[in-house]
Design a protein around this motif. Structure first.
Motif, short mmCIF file in Angstrom:
data_model
loop_
_atom_site.label_atom_id
_atom_site.label_comp_id
_atom_site.label_asym_id
_atom_site.label_seq_id
_atom_site.Cartn_x
_atom_site.Cartn_y
_atom_site.Cartn_z
N THR A 1 3.94 10.26 -9.93
CA THR A 1 3.94 9.68 -11.27
C THR A 1 4.46 8.25 -11.24
O THR A 1 5.56 7.99 -10.76
N ALA A 2 3.65 7.32 -11.74
CA ALA A 2 3.99 5.90 -11.69
C ALA A 2 2.89 5.10 -12.37
O ALA A 2 1.82 5.63 -12.68
N VAL A 3 3.18 3.82 -12.58
CA VAL A 3 2.13 2.88 -12.94
C VAL A 3 1.56 2.33 -11.64
O VAL A 3 2.32 1.90 -10.77
N TYR A 4 0.25 2.37 -11.51
CA TYR A 4 -0.42 1.92 -10.29
C TYR A 4 -1.06 0.55 -10.53
O TYR A 4 -1.76 0.36 -11.53
N TYR A 5 -0.82 -0.35 -9.57
CA TYR A 5 -1.31 -1.72 -9.66
C TYR A 5 -2.17 -2.05 -8.44
O TYR A 5 -1.81 -1.67 -7.32
N CYS A 6 -3.23 -2.80 -8.66
CA CYS A 6 -3.96 -3.38 -7.54
C CYS A 6 -3.59 -4.86 -7.44
O CYS A 6 -3.16 -5.46 -8.43
N ALA A 7 -3.77 -5.41 -6.26
CA ALA A 7 -3.39 -6.80 -6.03
C ALA A 7 -4.19 -7.39 -4.89
O ALA A 7 -4.63 -6.67 -3.98
N THR A 8 -4.36 -8.71 -4.93
CA THR A 8 -5.03 -9.42 -3.84
C THR A 8 -3.99 -9.86 -2.82
O THR A 8 -2.93 -10.40 -3.18
N HIS A 9 -4.31 -9.64 -1.55
CA HIS A 9 -3.39 -10.02 -0.49
C HIS A 9 -3.51 -11.52 -0.20
O HIS A 9 -4.62 -12.05 -0.07
N ASP A 10 -2.37 -12.17 -0.11
CA ASP A 10 -2.36 -13.61 0.16
C ASP A 10 -2.00 -13.88 1.62
O ASP A 10 -2.80 -14.39 2.40
N ASP A 11 -0.79 -13.54 2.01
CA ASP A 11 -0.31 -13.82 3.36
C ASP A 11 0.88 -12.94 3.66
O ASP A 11 1.64 -12.59 2.76
N GLY A 12 1.04 -12.56 4.89
CA GLY A 12 2.21 -11.80 5.29
C GLY A 12 1.93 -10.31 5.38
O GLY A 12 0.78 -9.86 5.37
N SER A 13 3.03 -9.56 5.45
CA SER A 13 2.93 -8.11 5.62
C SER A 13 2.19 -7.44 4.48
O SER A 13 2.46 -7.69 3.31
N TYR A 14 1.28 -6.56 4.81
CA TYR A 14 0.54 -5.82 3.78
C TYR A 14 1.46 -4.88 3.01
O TYR A 14 1.12 -4.44 1.92
N TYR A 15 2.61 -4.55 3.60
CA TYR A 15 3.51 -3.57 2.98
C TYR A 15 4.44 -4.20 1.93
O TYR A 15 5.10 -3.47 1.20
N LYS A 16 4.48 -5.52 1.88
CA LYS A 16 5.46 -6.18 1.02
C LYS A 16 4.83 -6.75 -0.23
O LYS A 16 3.80 -7.44 -0.18
#
Length: 123
Positions: free
Chosen positions: A91-106
């Motif tokens: 249960t949460a609010v789910y967000y999508c995002a575009t990756h810019d630079d750096g770790s994919y996990y952060k």
């Protein structure tokens, strides 16, 4: 920046499934790796899944591995998150995002974010 709109959230019982969609406004969508994050009440926004530009490579948080699948359709400027065997802790609010630079996990490695879609899993 890219405009992102998520949809597909809702209320589901434990063990059920949902498919989230995230549509991007820009024709440059296919140039971006994409990620899904989630934020539960009172908690930090956390990484859930990511996919490469082509969709050929994917990453998952341990908490969703084996249950969630990220995919994309560059012709439709859309990234998906198929969620199976849902648990109340999803249960949460789910967000999508575009990756810019750096770790994919952060979180700080991503720049454009959608407004989020609520997923509620009842026990």
């Amino acid at each position: 920046q890219v405009q992102l709109v998520e949809s597909g959230g809702g209320l589901v019982q434990a063990g059920g499934s949902l498919r989230l969609s995230c549509v991007a406004s820009a024709s440059t969508f296919s140039r971006y790796a994409m990620g899904w994050f989630r934020q539960a009440p009172g908690k930090e926004r956390e990484f859930a899944a990511a996919t490469s530009v082509s969709g050929g490579s994917t990453l998952y948080a341990d908490s969703v591995k084996g249950r969630f699948t990220i995919s994309r359709d560059n012709a439709k400027n859309t990234v998906y998150l198929q969620m199976n065997n849902l648990k109340p802790e999803d249960t949460a609010v789910y967000y999508c995002a575009t990756h810019d630079d750096g770790s994919y996990y952060k979180r700080e490695s991503y720049d454009s974010w959608g407004q989020g879609t609520q997923v509620t899993v009842s026990s």
